[in-house]
Design a protein around this motif. Structure first.
Motif, PDB file in Angstrom:
ATOM      1  N   ALA A   1       0.827  -1.212   0.000  1.00  0.00           N
ATOM      2  CA  ALA A   1       0.000   0.000   0.000  1.00  0.00           C
ATOM      3  C   ALA A   1       0.859   1.259   0.000  1.00  0.00           C
ATOM      4  O   ALA A   1       0.542   2.232  -0.691  1.00  0.00           O
ATOM      5  CB  ALA A   1      -0.934  -0.010   1.204  1.00  0.00           C
TER       6      ALA A   1
ATOM      7  N   VAL B   1       2.108   1.908  -3.561  1.00  0.00           N
ATOM      8  CA  VAL B   1       1.105   2.291  -4.559  1.00  0.00           C
ATOM      9  C   VAL B   1       0.315   3.511  -4.128  1.00  0.00           C
ATOM     10  O   VAL B   1      -0.505   4.021  -4.885  1.00  0.00           O
ATOM     11  CB  VAL B   1       0.160   1.126  -4.941  1.00  0.00           C
ATOM     12  CG1 VAL B   1       0.923   0.000  -5.581  1.00  0.00           C
ATOM     13  CG2 VAL B   1      -0.662   0.643  -3.774  1.00  0.00           C
TER      14      VAL B   1
ATOM     15  N   CYS C   1      -1.898   4.012  -1.423  1.00  0.00           N
ATOM     16  CA  CYS C   1      -3.294   3.872  -1.027  1.00  0.00           C
ATOM     17  C   CYS C   1      -3.374   3.324   0.392  1.00  0.00           C
ATOM     18  O   CYS C   1      -2.365   2.951   0.988  1.00  0.00           O
ATOM     19  CB  CYS C   1      -4.049   2.957  -1.992  1.00  0.00           C
ATOM     20  SG  CYS C   1      -3.628   1.214  -1.876  1.00  0.00           S
TER      21      CYS C   1
ATOM     22  N   GLU D   1      -7.746  -0.855   1.072  1.00  0.00           N
ATOM     23  CA  GLU D   1      -8.268  -0.703  -0.281  1.00  0.00           C
ATOM     24  C   GLU D   1      -7.785  -1.786  -1.244  1.00  0.00           C
ATOM     25  O   GLU D   1      -8.315  -1.919  -2.342  1.00  0.00           O
ATOM     26  CB  GLU D   1      -7.880   0.663  -0.853  1.00  0.00           C
ATOM     27  CG  GLU D   1      -8.503   1.829  -0.135  1.00  0.00           C
ATOM     28  CD  GLU D   1      -8.019   3.168  -0.658  1.00  0.00           C
ATOM     29  OE1 GLU D   1      -7.428   3.217  -1.749  1.00  0.00           O
ATOM     30  OE2 GLU D   1      -8.229   4.173   0.041  1.00  0.00           O
ATOM     31  N   ILE D   2      -6.802  -2.568  -0.848  1.00  0.00           N
ATOM     32  CA  ILE D   2      -6.234  -3.569  -1.746  1.00  0.00           C
ATOM     33  C   ILE D   2      -6.965  -4.895  -1.570  1.00  0.00           C
ATOM     34  O   ILE D   2      -6.958  -5.487  -0.495  1.00  0.00           O
ATOM     35  CB  ILE D   2      -4.726  -3.769  -1.486  1.00  0.00           C
ATOM     36  CG1 ILE D   2      -3.982  -2.448  -1.622  1.00  0.00           C
ATOM     37  CG2 ILE D   2      -4.167  -4.815  -2.452  1.00  0.00           C
ATOM     38  CD1 ILE D   2      -2.514  -2.531  -1.216  1.00  0.00           C
ATOM     39  N   GLU D   3      -7.593  -5.336  -2.643  1.00  0.00           N
ATOM     40  CA  GLU D   3      -8.285  -6.631  -2.627  1.00  0.00           C
ATOM     41  C   GLU D   3      -7.254  -7.746  -2.771  1.00  0.00           C
ATOM     42  O   GLU D   3      -6.285  -7.607  -3.519  1.00  0.00           O
ATOM     43  CB  GLU D   3      -9.292  -6.707  -3.781  1.00  0.00           C
ATOM     44  CG  GLU D   3     -10.425  -5.702  -3.674  1.00  0.00           C
ATOM     45  CD  GLU D   3     -11.302  -5.939  -2.467  1.00  0.00           C
ATOM     46  OE1 GLU D   3     -11.516  -7.115  -2.089  1.00  0.00           O
ATOM     47  OE2 GLU D   3     -11.772  -4.952  -1.878  1.00  0.00           O
TER      48      GLU D   3
ATOM     49  N   GLU E   1      -6.587  -8.798  -6.431  1.00  0.00           N
ATOM     50  CA  GLU E   1      -6.388  -7.713  -7.392  1.00  0.00           C
ATOM     51  C   GLU E   1      -4.972  -7.742  -7.969  1.00  0.00           C
ATOM     52  O   GLU E   1      -4.006  -7.996  -7.260  1.00  0.00           O
ATOM     53  CB  GLU E   1      -6.631  -6.374  -6.698  1.00  0.00           C
ATOM     54  CG  GLU E   1      -6.661  -5.201  -7.622  1.00  0.00           C
ATOM     55  CD  GLU E   1      -7.217  -3.958  -6.948  1.00  0.00           C
ATOM     56  OE1 GLU E   1      -7.469  -3.005  -7.662  1.00  0.00           O
ATOM     57  OE2 GLU E   1      -7.402  -3.965  -5.714  1.00  0.00           O
TER      58      GLU E   1
ATOM     59  N   LEU F   1      -1.772  -6.253  -8.754  1.00  0.00           N
ATOM     60  CA  LEU F   1      -1.110  -5.089  -8.164  1.00  0.00           C
ATOM     61  C   LEU F   1      -0.480  -4.177  -9.202  1.00  0.00           C
ATOM     62  O   LEU F   1      -0.305  -2.989  -8.947  1.00  0.00           O
ATOM     63  CB  LEU F   1      -0.079  -5.546  -7.127  1.00  0.00           C
ATOM     64  CG  LEU F   1      -0.679  -6.329  -5.955  1.00  0.00           C
ATOM     65  CD1 LEU F   1       0.419  -6.897  -5.082  1.00  0.00           C
ATOM     66  CD2 LEU F   1      -1.629  -5.463  -5.150  1.00  0.00           C
TER      67      LEU F   1
ATOM     68  N   ASP G   1      -2.008  -3.311 -11.825  1.00  0.00           N
ATOM     69  CA  ASP G   1      -3.117  -2.426 -12.191  1.00  0.00           C
ATOM     70  C   ASP G   1      -3.240  -1.252 -11.218  1.00  0.00           C
ATOM     71  O   ASP G   1      -3.807  -0.221 -11.556  1.00  0.00           O
ATOM     72  CB  ASP G   1      -4.439  -3.194 -12.224  1.00  0.00           C
ATOM     73  CG  ASP G   1      -4.507  -4.190 -13.370  1.00  0.00           C
ATOM     74  OD1 ASP G   1      -3.664  -4.114 -14.304  1.00  0.00           O
ATOM     75  OD2 ASP G   1      -5.401  -5.062 -13.332  1.00  0.00           O
ATOM     76  N   LEU G   2      -2.712  -1.417 -10.013  1.00  0.00           N
ATOM     77  CA  LEU G   2      -2.725  -0.341  -9.014  1.00  0.00           C
ATOM     78  C   LEU G   2      -1.528   0.598  -9.159  1.00  0.00           C
ATOM     79  O   LEU G   2      -1.405   1.564  -8.424  1.00  0.00           O
ATOM     80  CB  LEU G   2      -2.726  -0.921  -7.599  1.00  0.00           C
ATOM     81  CG  LEU G   2      -3.974  -1.658  -7.160  1.00  0.00           C
ATOM     82  CD1 LEU G   2      -3.782  -2.208  -5.750  1.00  0.00           C
ATOM     83  CD2 LEU G   2      -5.189  -0.746  -7.205  1.00  0.00           C
ATOM     84  N   GLY G   3      -0.615   0.258 -10.085  1.00  0.00           N
ATOM     85  CA  GLY G   3       0.543   1.111 -10.303  1.00  0.00           C
ATOM     86  C   GLY G   3       1.859   0.544  -9.818  1.00  0.00           C
ATOM     87  O   GLY G   3       2.881   1.221  -9.840  1.00  0.00           O
TER      88      GLY G   3
ATOM     89  N   GLU H   1      -0.330 -10.589  -7.085  1.00  0.00           N
ATOM     90  CA  GLU H   1      -1.557 -10.476  -6.297  1.00  0.00           C
ATOM     91  C   GLU H   1      -1.202 -10.552  -4.819  1.00  0.00           C
ATOM     92  O   GLU H   1      -0.369 -11.363  -4.416  1.00  0.00           O
ATOM     93  CB  GLU H   1      -2.522 -11.611  -6.644  1.00  0.00           C
ATOM     94  CG  GLU H   1      -2.968 -11.586  -8.081  1.00  0.00           C
ATOM     95  CD  GLU H   1      -3.714 -12.845  -8.482  1.00  0.00           C
ATOM     96  OE1 GLU H   1      -3.809 -13.793  -7.661  1.00  0.00           O
ATOM     97  OE2 GLU H   1      -4.192 -12.883  -9.619  1.00  0.00           O
TER      98      GLU H   1
END
Length: 79
Positions: free
Chosen positions: A15, A18, A20, A24-26, A29, A31, A33-35, A66
């Motif tokens: 977190a 990235v 955030c 907020e991190i699923e 997900e 990662l 895609d989160l940057g 992930e």
């Protein structure tokens, strides 16, 4: 891989890089895609090696970016 790395620490470290809130991190997900790019993944590799994950390699993280996979790999437990 190492018991000094907790699921909470893995999530917080990701977190931080990235930019955030950890909540907020699923778990499943992607990662990238989160940057999270290759440079940031290398930062995590070095950080986690210093914390005791001596055998950790870039490919271990990059092949499946992930949170759930990384947590399992690093702590042996679920997110």
């Amino acid at each position: 891989m190492n018991q000094t790395l907790s699921p909470e620490r893995v999530r917080a470290d990701v977190a931080e890089l990235v930019g955030c809130d950890p909540a907020e991190i699923e778990p499943e997900e992607n990662l990238t895609d989160l940057g999270l790019d290759s440079v940031r993944i290398m930062v995590l590799v070095e950080r986690w090696r210093a914390a005791g994950a001596d055998a950790l390699e870039y490919a271990d993280l990059a092949e499946q970016p992930e949170l759930a996979h990384w947590t399992e790999l690093l702590t042996g437990g679920a997110v």
